[in-house]
Scaffold this motif. Structure first.
Motif, PDB file in Angstrom:
ATOM      1  N   LEU A 155     -17.184 -10.528 -24.571  1.00  0.00           N
ATOM      2  CA  LEU A 155     -16.887 -11.599 -25.522  1.00  0.00           C
ATOM      3  C   LEU A 155     -16.166 -11.066 -26.755  1.00  0.00           C
ATOM      4  N   VAL A 156     -16.621  -9.916 -27.254  1.00  0.00           N
ATOM      5  CA  VAL A 156     -15.994  -9.317 -28.436  1.00  0.00           C
ATOM      6  C   VAL A 156     -14.561  -8.890 -28.122  1.00  0.00           C
ATOM      7  N   ARG A 157     -14.371  -8.276 -26.958  1.00  0.00           N
ATOM      8  CA  ARG A 157     -13.026  -7.818 -26.585  1.00  0.00           C
ATOM      9  C   ARG A 157     -12.054  -8.989 -26.471  1.00  0.00           C
ATOM     10  N   TRP A 158     -12.466 -10.073 -25.811  1.00  0.00           N
ATOM     11  CA  TRP A 158     -11.571 -11.213 -25.652  1.00  0.00           C
ATOM     12  C   TRP A 158     -11.340 -11.938 -26.963  1.00  0.00           C
ATOM     13  N   SER A 159     -12.342 -11.975 -27.828  1.00  0.00           N
ATOM     14  CA  SER A 159     -12.140 -12.577 -29.149  1.00  0.00           C
ATOM     15  C   SER A 159     -11.050 -11.838 -29.907  1.00  0.00           C
ATOM     16  N   ALA A 160     -11.129 -10.506 -29.897  1.00  0.00           N
ATOM     17  CA  ALA A 160     -10.125  -9.711 -30.605  1.00  0.00           C
ATOM     18  C   ALA A 160      -8.741  -9.894 -30.000  1.00  0.00           C
ATOM     19  N   ARG A 161      -8.666  -9.934 -28.680  1.00  0.00           N
ATOM     20  CA  ARG A 161      -7.363 -10.092 -28.028  1.00  0.00           C
ATOM     21  C   ARG A 161      -6.724 -11.440 -28.337  1.00  0.00           C
ATOM     22  N   LEU A 162      -7.541 -12.476 -28.466  1.00  0.00           N
ATOM     23  CA  LEU A 162      -7.014 -13.822 -28.692  1.00  0.00           C
ATOM     24  C   LEU A 162      -6.653 -14.080 -30.150  1.00  0.00           C
ATOM     25  N   ALA A 163      -7.164 -13.256 -31.073  1.00  0.00           N
ATOM     26  CA  ALA A 163      -6.862 -13.454 -32.491  1.00  0.00           C
ATOM     27  C   ALA A 163      -5.391 -13.157 -32.770  1.00  0.00           C
ATOM     28  N   ALA A 164      -4.819 -13.878 -33.732  1.00  0.00           N
ATOM     29  CA  ALA A 164      -3.414 -13.684 -34.086  1.00  0.00           C
ATOM     30  C   ALA A 164      -3.214 -12.505 -35.026  1.00  0.00           C
ATOM     31  N   TYR A 165      -4.260 -12.133 -35.746  1.00  0.00           N
ATOM     32  CA  TYR A 165      -4.160 -11.044 -36.729  1.00  0.00           C
ATOM     33  C   TYR A 165      -5.490 -10.317 -36.786  1.00  0.00           C
ATOM     34  N   ARG A 166      -5.432  -8.991 -36.889  1.00  0.00           N
ATOM     35  CA  ARG A 166      -6.640  -8.185 -37.020  1.00  0.00           C
ATOM     36  C   ARG A 166      -6.416  -7.086 -38.044  1.00  0.00           C
ATOM     37  N   SER A 167      -7.393  -6.881 -38.899  1.00  0.00           N
ATOM     38  CA  SER A 167      -7.448  -5.672 -39.726  1.00  0.00           C
ATOM     39  C   SER A 167      -8.900  -5.246 -39.804  1.00  0.00           C
ATOM     40  N   TYR A 168      -9.124  -3.974 -40.120  1.00  0.00           N
ATOM     41  CA  TYR A 168     -10.467  -3.399 -40.051  1.00  0.00           C
ATOM     42  C   TYR A 168     -10.844  -2.735 -41.363  1.00  0.00           C
ATOM     43  N   ARG A 169     -12.163  -2.609 -41.580  1.00  0.00           N
ATOM     44  CA  ARG A 169     -12.634  -2.019 -42.832  1.00  0.00           C
ATOM     45  C   ARG A 169     -12.782  -0.505 -42.748  1.00  0.00           C
ATOM     46  N   ASP A 170     -12.569   0.084 -41.585  1.00  0.00           N
ATOM     47  CA  ASP A 170     -12.538   1.545 -41.470  1.00  0.00           C
ATOM     48  C   ASP A 170     -11.854   1.915 -40.165  1.00  0.00           C
ATOM     49  N   ALA A 171     -11.406   3.170 -40.086  1.00  0.00           N
ATOM     50  CA  ALA A 171     -10.679   3.636 -38.904  1.00  0.00           C
ATOM     51  C   ALA A 171     -11.570   3.655 -37.672  1.00  0.00           C
ATOM     52  N   GLU A 172     -12.868   3.905 -37.863  1.00  0.00           N
ATOM     53  CA  GLU A 172     -13.796   3.924 -36.735  1.00  0.00           C
ATOM     54  C   GLU A 172     -13.854   2.565 -36.038  1.00  0.00           C
ATOM     55  N   SER A 173     -13.740   1.483 -36.827  1.00  0.00           N
ATOM     56  CA  SER A 173     -13.737   0.146 -36.230  1.00  0.00           C
ATOM     57  C   SER A 173     -12.505  -0.063 -35.356  1.00  0.00           C
ATOM     58  N   ARG A 174     -11.360   0.358 -35.850  1.00  0.00           N
ATOM     59  CA  ARG A 174     -10.136   0.223 -35.045  1.00  0.00           C
ATOM     60  C   ARG A 174     -10.230   1.060 -33.777  1.00  0.00           C
ATOM     61  N   ASP A 175     -10.752   2.278 -33.902  1.00  0.00           N
ATOM     62  CA  ASP A 175     -10.907   3.141 -32.730  1.00  0.00           C
ATOM     63  C   ASP A 175     -11.847   2.509 -31.701  1.00  0.00           C
ATOM     64  N   ALA A 176     -12.916   1.872 -32.178  1.00  0.00           N
ATOM     65  CA  ALA A 176     -13.866   1.240 -31.266  1.00  0.00           C
ATOM     66  C   ALA A 176     -13.206   0.128 -30.467  1.00  0.00           C
ATOM     67  N   MET A 177     -12.367  -0.680 -31.125  1.00  0.00           N
ATOM     68  CA  MET A 177     -11.688  -1.751 -30.413  1.00  0.00           C
ATOM     69  C   MET A 177     -10.663  -1.200 -29.428  1.00  0.00           C
ATOM     70  N   ARG A 178     -10.014  -0.120 -29.789  1.00  0.00           N
ATOM     71  CA  ARG A 178      -9.072   0.501 -28.852  1.00  0.00           C
ATOM     72  C   ARG A 178      -9.804   0.990 -27.604  1.00  0.00           C
ATOM     73  N   GLU A 179     -10.981   1.589 -27.821  1.00  0.00           N
ATOM     74  CA  GLU A 179     -11.768   2.077 -26.685  1.00  0.00           C
ATOM     75  C   GLU A 179     -12.258   0.935 -25.806  1.00  0.00           C
TER      76      GLU A 179
END
Length: 403
Positions: free
Chosen positions: A160-184
């Motif tokens: 659910l989290v992965r598809w939510s992120a994919r469907l969003a039009a814009y994403r930014s994160y509060r730390d690099a670890e968060s971005r890395d987690a979504m990439r993984e």
């Protein structure tokens, strides 16, 4: 791009807002400040957990996030279980109808892409997925702004989290670890940016006159999503270690102010006050991040577990020690130059915590200088975040055709 004569885009804000979590509400306050300054003509309303609170405090119309009022109560009876199940179906249509009325929807900060605290997939992850799917269906630009993310072991929640992120039009994160987690987790993050937490955009509190007070932020902590089997043990160890630490400070003649970040933390405050039983230990009454910042600004030092307690103390420029329950706290402290001052929340050792606290106080003057410089940089970075948000959402918003 819209011409000046066109109707300003309608903006929605979405999340567990007004539900008692001061960090979530602080992120909302920061985004509303940006909208009122940069896009004052755009009407704003909310789909949120506590609509009455949001309307009263922030003066915007608000709608309840869930049709079923007992959404976050444990359902043990057949009637309650049926109500929850029906609510999931009704919320599909309610969410879609709300999204369709907007050109832009912003999810302001919060750890909406993580499960570092106990979380069920059919709770907020399901609600976020409905939002992002409806946004894609109705061409409403959904933005996950300055959000937190973390690796998720539970497969339904992760999906659910992965598809939510994919469907969003814009994403930014509060730390690099968060971005890395979504990439993984399989999300293309090549164009996603990292900025400081939105709460750093709130006004800085005036410096108080230090009087030896130590602020200790507490939490009704039972571990994370993967710790359910030993949640009681984790809570007992955390509470015992924190109580011993507070008692040791009081025995040294230090004034201690207990801070919370959510309504559920009051049980921990009551337990510590009863166990220590000292006039030097008191509980602060806080209703916003501004209140928390004022408390931390007047303290000599802060020891805290909740993420936004830490942000308030760091924003106030007060030497801070993190009782860390997730990687986001470690990343925050490292980014602000205090990476050496972290203690594990699942294994609180009062003696070791005291040693770290004394080391923190010994280096307090230089740590205050470090925080002053880092806070100046966070302001510059968040200015860039809001500029990027305007470009991505408002300059790209155009009249839509109904699919």
């Amino acid at each position: 791009m819209r011409s000046p004569r066109e109707t300003p885009p309608r903006v929605g804000v979405f999340g567990l807002l007004g539900s008692g979590n001061l960090g979530n509400d602080g992120s909302l306050e920061a985004v509303l400040g940006y909208l009122r300054e940069a896009h004052p003509a755009s009407p704003v309303d909310a789909l949120c957990g506590g609509p009455a609170t949001v309307t009263a405090r922030y003066r915007i119309p608000a709608t309840r996030l869930h049709w079923y009022h007992g959404e976050y109560r444990t359902a043990s009876r057949a009637g309650a279980m049926a109500g929850k199940g029906l609510g999931k179906l009704v919320d599909v249509f309610r969410t879609a109808a709300w999204v369709r009325k907007h050109e832009v929807v912003i999810v302001p900060g919060m750890g909406v892409l993580e499960a570092t605290l106990p979380l069920r997939p059919w709770g907020f992850p399901y609600s976020l997925f409905l939002l992002c799917a409806a946004g894609r269906l109705f061409r409403t630009r959904v933005a996950l702004v300055g959000v937190g993310a973390a690796p998720i072991a539970d497969r339904p929640t992760r999906a659910l989290v992965r598809w939510s992120a994919r469907l969003a039009a814009y994403r930014s994160y509060r730390d690099a670890e968060s971005r890395d987690a979504m990439r993984e987790m399989g999300v293309d993050t090549a164009r996603d940016e990292v900025y400081p937490d939105l709460a750093f955009a709130l006004p800085s509190p005036p410096r108080g006159t230090p009087d030896g007070t130590v602020c200790v932020g507490v939490m009704d902590f039972h571990g994370g999503n993967d710790d359910r089997a030993r949640a009681d043990e984790i809570h007992r160890r955390y509470l015992e270690g924190t109580t011993r630490f507070v008692r040791a400070l009081a025995e040294d003649g230090r004034r201690v102010r207990l801070l919370t970040g959510d309504e559920c933390d009051t049980t921990v405050v009551a337990a510590i006050l009863e166990a220590v039983d000292s006039p030097l230990v008191t509980a602060a009454e806080v209703a916003s991040l501004a209140d928390l910042m004022a408390e931390t600004a007047a303290a000599d030092a802060v020891v805290a577990i909740r993420y936004h307690n830490l942000i308030c103390a760091l924003k106030a420029g007060t030497p801070t020690l993190a009782v860390s329950y997730a990687a986001k706290s470690d990343a925050l402290m490292a980014g602000m130059g205090l990476g050496a001052y972290c203690h594990p929340a699942r294994e609180v050792d009062a003696d070791r915590l005291l040693e770290q606290f004394r080391e923190l106080e010994k280096h307090a003057p230089e740590l205050r200088r470090t925080l002053a410089g880092r806070n100046e940089e966070t302001v510059r970075q968040l200015d860039h975040q809001f500029t990027a948000l305007t470009t991505a959402l408002f300059q790209a918003t155009a009249p839509r055709e109904t699919p």
